[in-house]
Write a protein that holds these residues in place. Structure first.
Motif, PDB file in Angstrom:
ATOM      1  N   GLU A 380     -50.978  26.575 -87.160  1.00  0.00           N
ATOM      2  CA  GLU A 380     -50.866  26.974 -85.754  1.00  0.00           C
ATOM      3  C   GLU A 380     -50.823  28.492 -85.665  1.00  0.00           C
ATOM      4  O   GLU A 380     -49.911  29.129 -86.190  1.00  0.00           O
ATOM      5  CB  GLU A 380     -49.590  26.359 -85.162  1.00  0.00           C
ATOM      6  CG  GLU A 380     -49.416  26.570 -83.684  1.00  0.00           C
ATOM      7  CD  GLU A 380     -48.197  25.838 -83.153  1.00  0.00           C
ATOM      8  OE1 GLU A 380     -48.001  25.818 -81.933  1.00  0.00           O
ATOM      9  OE2 GLU A 380     -47.432  25.281 -83.978  1.00  0.00           O
ATOM     10  N   VAL A 381     -51.828  29.079 -85.005  1.00  0.00           N
ATOM     11  CA  VAL A 381     -51.874  30.528 -84.828  1.00  0.00           C
ATOM     12  C   VAL A 381     -52.509  30.847 -83.477  1.00  0.00           C
ATOM     13  O   VAL A 381     -53.155  30.005 -82.852  1.00  0.00           O
ATOM     14  CB  VAL A 381     -52.698  31.236 -85.945  1.00  0.00           C
ATOM     15  CG1 VAL A 381     -52.029  31.102 -87.290  1.00  0.00           C
ATOM     16  CG2 VAL A 381     -54.117  30.713 -85.978  1.00  0.00           C
ATOM     17  N   PHE A 395     -57.497  32.776 -78.532  1.00  0.00           N
ATOM     18  CA  PHE A 395     -57.516  31.329 -78.743  1.00  0.00           C
ATOM     19  C   PHE A 395     -56.214  30.872 -79.385  1.00  0.00           C
ATOM     20  O   PHE A 395     -55.664  31.564 -80.256  1.00  0.00           O
ATOM     21  CB  PHE A 395     -58.679  30.913 -79.645  1.00  0.00           C
ATOM     22  CG  PHE A 395     -60.011  30.911 -78.964  1.00  0.00           C
ATOM     23  CD1 PHE A 395     -60.531  29.752 -78.412  1.00  0.00           C
ATOM     24  CD2 PHE A 395     -60.750  32.084 -78.863  1.00  0.00           C
ATOM     25  CE1 PHE A 395     -61.757  29.752 -77.788  1.00  0.00           C
ATOM     26  CE2 PHE A 395     -61.972  32.101 -78.235  1.00  0.00           C
ATOM     27  CZ  PHE A 395     -62.487  30.923 -77.688  1.00  0.00           C
ATOM     28  N   TYR A 396     -55.752  29.711 -78.946  1.00  0.00           N
ATOM     29  CA  TYR A 396     -54.646  29.032 -79.609  1.00  0.00           C
ATOM     30  C   TYR A 396     -55.261  28.026 -80.579  1.00  0.00           C
ATOM     31  O   TYR A 396     -55.994  27.126 -80.174  1.00  0.00           O
ATOM     32  CB  TYR A 396     -53.766  28.319 -78.588  1.00  0.00           C
ATOM     33  CG  TYR A 396     -52.756  27.382 -79.203  1.00  0.00           C
ATOM     34  CD1 TYR A 396     -51.682  27.856 -79.956  1.00  0.00           C
ATOM     35  CD2 TYR A 396     -52.884  26.000 -79.033  1.00  0.00           C
ATOM     36  CE1 TYR A 396     -50.763  26.988 -80.522  1.00  0.00           C
ATOM     37  CE2 TYR A 396     -51.965  25.129 -79.601  1.00  0.00           C
ATOM     38  CZ  TYR A 396     -50.913  25.630 -80.339  1.00  0.00           C
ATOM     39  OH  TYR A 396     -50.011  24.767 -80.896  1.00  0.00           O
ATOM     40  N   GLY A 414     -59.184  20.571 -86.603  1.00  0.00           N
ATOM     41  CA  GLY A 414     -58.611  21.683 -85.845  1.00  0.00           C
ATOM     42  C   GLY A 414     -59.319  21.913 -84.527  1.00  0.00           C
ATOM     43  O   GLY A 414     -60.491  21.585 -84.362  1.00  0.00           O
ATOM     44  N   THR A 415     -58.577  22.472 -83.578  1.00  0.00           N
ATOM     45  CA  THR A 415     -59.136  22.849 -82.278  1.00  0.00           C
ATOM     46  C   THR A 415     -58.715  24.274 -81.938  1.00  0.00           C
ATOM     47  O   THR A 415     -57.601  24.694 -82.272  1.00  0.00           O
ATOM     48  CB  THR A 415     -58.658  21.903 -81.164  1.00  0.00           C
ATOM     49  OG1 THR A 415     -57.220  21.935 -81.097  1.00  0.00           O
ATOM     50  CG2 THR A 415     -59.127  20.479 -81.410  1.00  0.00           C
ATOM     51  N   ASN A 416     -59.621  24.990 -81.285  1.00  0.00           N
ATOM     52  CA  ASN A 416     -59.353  26.347 -80.807  1.00  0.00           C
ATOM     53  C   ASN A 416     -59.466  26.330 -79.288  1.00  0.00           C
ATOM     54  O   ASN A 416     -60.560  26.122 -78.744  1.00  0.00           O
ATOM     55  CB  ASN A 416     -60.353  27.349 -81.388  1.00  0.00           C
ATOM     56  CG  ASN A 416     -60.300  27.407 -82.903  1.00  0.00           C
ATOM     57  OD1 ASN A 416     -59.631  26.615 -83.539  1.00  0.00           O
ATOM     58  ND2 ASN A 416     -61.010  28.364 -83.485  1.00  0.00           N
ATOM     59  N   THR A 417     -58.364  26.543 -78.589  1.00  0.00           N
ATOM     60  CA  THR A 417     -58.330  26.496 -77.131  1.00  0.00           C
ATOM     61  C   THR A 417     -58.292  27.910 -76.578  1.00  0.00           C
ATOM     62  O   THR A 417     -57.419  28.706 -76.944  1.00  0.00           O
ATOM     63  CB  THR A 417     -57.107  25.708 -76.644  1.00  0.00           C
ATOM     64  OG1 THR A 417     -57.126  24.395 -77.229  1.00  0.00           O
ATOM     65  CG2 THR A 417     -57.115  25.571 -75.130  1.00  0.00           C
ATOM     66  N   ASP A 418     -59.226  28.221 -75.684  1.00  0.00           N
ATOM     67  CA  ASP A 418     -59.301  29.554 -75.076  1.00  0.00           C
ATOM     68  C   ASP A 418     -58.114  29.751 -74.134  1.00  0.00           C
ATOM     69  O   ASP A 418     -57.963  29.029 -73.148  1.00  0.00           O
ATOM     70  CB  ASP A 418     -60.621  29.689 -74.301  1.00  0.00           C
ATOM     71  CG  ASP A 418     -60.898  31.137 -73.896  1.00  0.00           C
ATOM     72  OD1 ASP A 418     -59.928  31.909 -73.764  1.00  0.00           O
ATOM     73  OD2 ASP A 418     -62.068  31.483 -73.699  1.00  0.00           O
TER      74      ASP A 418
END
Length: 800
Positions: A380-381, A395-396, A414-418
């Motif tokens: 988590e970053v 991005f989260y 994994g997912t990258n949320t704006d």
């Protein structure tokens, strides 16, 4: 006469060794062949327990396999049938000069039951054949193996060729049975085919179960399994037989008839066709062996479909998604990743994502990912990723390990949320909250400023010996400071009504030049007090807009007032009016203190102000420009601000839609009313605040009218019946009967039914105005009463 056979002589003359054993394992007899084979004498062994006569070797217990002999004897007695031990290791004791020694021996032994007249086992005949010389003994390992034919040599005195053949037959039969058992019990299916027609010679139980236990042996494969026609298997067998090259199939689909009533069934197999050869090396048949992998294939297909659904789902979610191997190599990204980053699959493979990470975020991102891989904990970053236009967005990133049933990680998802907008919104909320706190502190300051002189003036007036001049000065201070406080409160209420959409514009055709003239006139005292140079530049042609004249003057006056306040004394302020085909623009320009970019960006937000000095010489609540923006937008226009920086002045431009076609009705409706002087009025003032009622009475009496003052609703109602006032100024928050109920009572009273009723109240919202109108009031004035507004109401009554 028949001669009866002598079985005892026959027993003694037999070349085959025999030992007779009672059911309790006591030796009851041994023929000479047995004694020669074992080197024992009848006197030494007869009458003894077999394992006493042939004891174990204490130095090598494994060399005398007592357990196997005992089990064989017991099996013979229990079943009443012969029991064969084709190969048995059993050392035989021998007396020597140095005592008892043990000769290592291998035997082929048959135990045969001998029945009595009742059919019960009377004793057991043991027939052991010494096959030691057929085996090469490995005494260290305690094992033996068949010797090569070239090395075979045996003593005719110990074993004859018939005995040797008998022993070999036993061994071969036992081995055949053992291999048949292994063949039948093999978990994979096995079949042996012979000849070019592939005739079934052997098939194990697994194969029989596979094909529904149909009759196979002796039949060609094409006849035994006709449903395989057209599936390519006959051709494969022909090719293997013809070429002598094996064929290996993996997950091959077969339509097989396992049950005639159920029809063809879809199965999948791993198998091998291995050619077999005769002694001349020619292909003589095919060894077929395989495993039913239908469940595995179905499971893999289900897994593949599941993964495909997962990929489709991940490809359609509105975020950047990716998958990685347990070692961290990313092997899949969804389409949104490539669309956002503008990269290719080849560029991103493995750890190729690093170039799109912001340089300042790369090291902590790699460190966090490496730690997650090592610990198997969620990753988590928050990181900035470069878009295809070169801009970075926040991005989260969240990735979780997916584990198998054993708990081992099989992949990462994994997912990258704006969160760029969310971060900006959060920052805006923090800024708004900060501005609110600053505004409250500043509002308290602004309200305390006029309260201080008001209190001082009140203290002066409370001294009874104050002269008339002092009273007048104190009254002037109070009046001036109250007007200032009223202006502050009015501004607050005004911006509240406008920003919440509660203001209804009285739109007519408005001449923009008239708006400029009225706004300039309104701010002229401030401009002159600061000795500014004010220039007005108007376009030669007339320009009209559809709007509220008063509100448009308020907009321009606000901009001019700000320009005057934030321009040092002796500075320059200008108003420019420009007319285009579809819009009219008003620009206010000054050479004052200017604004930095961050202030310009938020200039029209509520409570926004530039950095304030401790003395707050410019004053204000930071709501003026927010009010300007709201009012301009209510007129369908726009406003913008710009500045070249601190100390370089500011420019504010308002753009409004130009009105092309004129309406005579609107023109007439927008004209000023003529005002006429009239008769003195009888005015009833009702307020439970005696000071407020008294001051209002003094004001109307100063204008030449007659004031009638009451402090309660019921007294006012009685007084009104007698006095018959022309105008009633009524407070709403009266204790015994509120102002709205009093108004209704006055309307019902014949003496006051036609009087002009004016609500004088501290409540100024639209709902309050609606309530007073429904109660019968003609006008609604907000405390503190604006003398100009009250005077206009009274003049209208005078003229009527």
């Amino acid at each position: 006469m028949t001669t009866r056979p002598d079985f005892e002589a026959l027993f003694a003359a037999s070349p085959y060794p025999y030992l007779l054993i009672a059911t309790d394992c006591v030796i009851i007899g041994a023929n000479p062949a047995y004694l020669r084979a074992t080197g024992a004498s009848a006197d030494d062994i007869v009458g003894k327990h077999i394992f006493e006569a042939f004891p174990p070797n204490p130095a090598d217990p494994a060399s005398t396999n007592i357990t196997a002999v005992r089990d064989s004897i017991q099996a013979c007695i229990a079943t009443g049938k012969a029991h064969t031990s084709p190969l048995l290791r059993y050392a035989v004791p021998r007396e020597g000069s140095n005592g008892v020694a043990f000769d290592h021996k291998y035997w082929s032994v048959v135990h045969t039951p001998v029945m009595d007249a009742e059919g019960n086992v009377a004793f057991v005949a043991q027939n052991p054949i010494d096959v030691t010389e057929l085996y090469r003994a490995d005494q260290a390992a305690g094992q033996g193996a068949l010797a090569d034919a070239a090395h075979l040599s045996f003593s005719e005195a110990k074993v004859s060729r018939p005995q040797l053949h008998e022993a070999m037959a036993r061994i071969v039969d036992a081995e055949r049975e053992r291999f048949q058992a292994l063949f039948d019990q093999a978990p994979s299916f096995i079949a042996v085919l012979k000849g070019p027609d592939h005739v079934f010679e052997r098939a194990n139980q697994a194969y029989a179960q596979l094909v529904g236990h149909r009759d196979l042996i002796g039949k060609p494969v094409r006849k035994a399994m006709p449903e395989l026609e057209g599936q390519g298997f006959f051709e494969l067998l022909d090719r293997v037989y013809r070429t002598g090259e094996p064929y290996v199939g993996r997950g091959v689909h077969v339509r097989l008839e396992r049950d005639p009533e159920s029809g063809l069934e879809d199965r999948f197999f791993d198998f091998v066709y291995q050619p077999t050869r005769d002694h001349e090396g020619h292909v003589s048949g095919i060894f077929a062996e395989g495993t039913d992998v239908t469940d595995t294939v179905n499971a893999l297909e289900a897994l593949r479909e599941s993964e495909q659904r997962l990929l489709q789902l991940a490809n359609n979610i509105p975020v950047l998604a990716w998958m990685a191997n347990p070692d961290g190599d990313v092997y899949w990204y969804n389409d949104r990743w490539y669309e956002f980053t503008g990269t290719t699959e080849a560029e991103m493979r493995g750890w190729g994502w690093q170039p799109v990470i912001h340089p300042d975020d790369l090291e902590p991102t790699v460190t966090a990912w490496t730690a997650a891989l090592a610990c198997g904990t969620p990753y988590e970053v928050t990181v900035r990723i470069r878009a295809n236009d070169g801009q970075y967005r926040a991005f989260y990133v969240l990735a979780s390990p997916l584990r198998d049933s054993a708990g081992d990680i099989v992949r990462w998802f994994g997912t990258n949320t704006d969160i760029t907008e969310a971060q900006q919104a959060h920052e805006q909320l923090r800024a708004a909250d900060r501005r609110k706190d600053e505004f409250l502190a500043m509002l308290a300051h602004e309200l305390r400023n006029p309260l201080a002189p008001i209190r001082a003036a009140a203290d002066v007036l409370s001294m009874g010996s104050t002269d008339l001049g002092t009273v007048r000065k104190a009254s002037a201070v109070i009046s001036r400071q109250v007007r200032h406080m009223t202006s502050l409160v009015d501004d607050l209420l005004d911006v509240s009504r406008v920003t919440r959409g509660l203001v209804v514009l009285e739109k007519t055709e408005v001449n923009i030049k008239r708006v400029v003239a009225d706004a300039v006139e309104q701010v002229r005292p401030l401009v002159e007090a600061r000795r500014h140079h004010l220039n007005v530049h108007l376009a030669p042609q007339n320009a009209h807009v559809r709007g509220d004249h008063k509100r448009l003057v308020q907009v321009l006056a606000n901009l001019l007032g700000n320009a005057a306040k934030f321009t040092p004394e002796g500075g320059h302020v200008a108003v420019l009016m420009e007319v285009e085909d579809e819009q009219v623009s008003l620009t206010v320009v000054d050479d004052g203190i200017g604004m930095p970019d961050d202030v310009t960006e938020h200039a029209f937000e509520l409570f926004a102000q530039a950095e304030r000095t401790a003395d707050r010489t410019q004053g204000g609540l930071g709501i003026g420009l927010a009010l300007v923006k709201s009012l301009v937008e209510l007129h369908g226009g726009s406003v913008r601000a710009c500045s070249e920086g601190l100390g370089r002045g500011s420019r504010f431009t308002v753009c409004l839609p130009r009105l092309e076609r004129l309406s005579s009705a609107e023109r007439n409706g927008g004209a000023d009313h003529e005002r006429a002087d009239g008769r003195p009025l009888r005015i009833l003032i009702v307020d439970d605040n005696e000071d407020a009622a008294g001051m209002l009475a003094l004001l109307v009496e100063a204008w030449g009218h007659t004031a009638i003052t009451e402090y309660s609703s019921r007294q006012a109602l009685a007084r009104a019946t007698v006095e018959r006032p022309d105008v009633c100024l009524l407070d709403i928050g009266l204790p015994d009967m509120d102002g709205n109920e009093l108004a209704r009572a006055l309307r019902r009273n014949a003496a006051t039914a036609k009087a002009t009723l004016v609500a004088v109240t501290g409540y100024g919202q639209e709902t309050d105005r609606k309530n007073t109108s429904e109660a019968g009031f003609d006008h609604h004035l907000v405390k503190p009463v604006d003398p100009v507004a009250l005077g206009a109401v009274l003049r209208s009554v005078e003229s009527s």
